[in-house]
Design a protein around this motif. Structure first.
Motif, mmCIF file in Angstrom:
data_model
loop_
_atom_site.group_PDB
_atom_site.id
_atom_site.type_symbol
_atom_site.label_atom_id
_atom_site.label_comp_id
_atom_site.label_asym_id
_atom_site.label_seq_id
_atom_site.Cartn_x
_atom_site.Cartn_y
_atom_site.Cartn_z
ATOM 1 N N THR A 149 -8.056 -11.353 -0.422
ATOM 2 C CA THR A 149 -7.709 -10.403 -1.483
ATOM 3 C C THR A 149 -8.481 -9.091 -1.365
ATOM 4 N N GLY A 150 -9.626 -9.115 -0.689
ATOM 5 C CA GLY A 150 -10.358 -7.862 -0.485
ATOM 6 C C GLY A 150 -9.551 -6.854 0.311
ATOM 7 N N GLU A 165 -10.212 -5.406 -10.521
ATOM 8 C CA GLU A 165 -9.439 -6.029 -11.599
ATOM 9 C C GLU A 165 -8.261 -6.813 -11.034
ATOM 10 N N TRP A 166 -7.600 -6.224 -10.041
ATOM 11 C CA TRP A 166 -6.447 -6.910 -9.470
ATOM 12 C C TRP A 166 -6.863 -8.118 -8.652
ATOM 13 N N TRP A 170 -5.248 -11.791 -9.322
ATOM 14 C CA TRP A 170 -4.617 -12.626 -8.302
ATOM 15 C C TRP A 170 -5.210 -14.033 -8.296
ATOM 16 N N LYS A 171 -6.483 -14.144 -8.649
ATOM 17 C CA LYS A 171 -7.108 -15.466 -8.697
ATOM 18 C C LYS A 171 -6.513 -16.339 -9.800
ATOM 19 N N GLN A 172 -5.946 -15.688 -10.815
ATOM 20 C CA GLN A 172 -5.333 -16.442 -11.907
ATOM 21 C C GLN A 172 -3.947 -16.960 -11.522
ATOM 22 N N GLY A 173 -3.335 -16.308 -10.513
ATOM 23 C CA GLY A 173 -2.042 -16.736 -9.993
ATOM 24 C C GLY A 173 -0.938 -16.737 -11.049
#
Length: 266
Positions: A149-150, A165-166, A170-173
């Motif tokens: 994601t980085g 923030e994004w 994305w970790k929350q899916g």
């Protein structure tokens, strides 16, 4: 936010409301309608900004069966029907632009103008298809880990605090790795039909966009009969509306006020 059942599915959208001329905006891949929050605020009260979540993004669920950007263009037209809009300015970033072009091809009489940011009319470049396919496979196997994601946030958001923030979002899916990814990778070529789109078209591109080279925007400028020259937003990556709202709002307001005068300004 609201949900409409259109074109046989639930579609999430946000409507700024008011009596202004409607502007419908679609986001890029891996983001959602909130990237246009600053535009919704800045354009009131003369324009009514409606932002929608593409299938597999935000509050709009993905489909089990494959679909195309033509299907998503029909989602937009069905949303317009749901909202009672005979016509609107239609636009978007990246895949939002893919969809907007197809809306204009399907129903030219319903598109007053186009707003196209960091997008293209051509199919997925073969090299990009390999790279994106590998990224989607890695995300499916490992999940939204920092190592993946980085670079993704750098590509989409650039050097902006909202990138962090994004990454957290994305970790929350869930991530758009199913039919949404297939839609992106297998999109068709509409570049040969651009001459059919005769409405005014605003073209915007971030100078630091590493997802979409400038020449793909130049093709739009050359082939859309009523396109503006490409406006370059200095320092912006793939999502200028989010990271450089003041600059984008200035260009957008100027285009709309000179091209699609709002009844409230007359």
């Amino acid at each position: 936010m609201a949900t409409a059942f259109v074109n046989g599915r639930h579609l999430n959208y946000a409507d700024a409301g008011g009596d202004g001329r409607p502007v419908i905006l679609g986001h890029g891949f891996f983001t959602d309608h909130s990237v246009f929050d600053a535009q919704a605020e800045a354009l009131l009260p003369h324009w009514r900004v409606i932002r929608w979540d593409a299938r597999g993004h935000g509050g709009t669920p993905d489909d089990v069966e494959p679909y195309t950007y033509w299907d998503q263009a029909r989602d937009v037209l069905a949303l317009m029907d749901h909202l009672g809009l005979a016509s609107a300015t239609v636009g978007g970033i990246s895949q939002g632009g893919f969809t907007a072009l197809r809306v204009a091809l399907l129903a030219p009489e319903r598109v007053d103008a186009l707003v196209l940011s960091d997008t293209e009319a051509t199919p997925c470049d073969p090299g990009d298809k390999i790279g994106y396919g590998q990224m989607f496979a890695a995300l499916a196997e490992h999940g939204p880990i920092d190592d993946l994601t980085g670079p993704l946030s750098q590509q989409i958001i650039g050097d902006d605090p909202r990138a962090a923030e994004w990454r957290e979002r994305w970790k929350q899916g869930p991530l758009p790795l199913g039919a949404a990814a297939e839609c992106l990778l297998e999109r068709d070529d509409v570049s040969g039909r651009l001459a059919e789109i005769t409405c005014p078209a605003l073209l915007i591109w971030g100078s630091e966009d590493r997802s979409l080279p400038r020449d793909r925007m130049d093709l739009l400028a050359a082939r859309l009969p009523a396109a503006t020259p490409v406006t370059v937003i200095p320092g912006a990556a793939h999502t200028p509306a989010l990271t450089h709202p003041a600059e984008v709002n200035h260009v957008l307001l100027d285009f709309l006020s000179t091209t699609i005068p709002s009844p409230t300004t007359s």
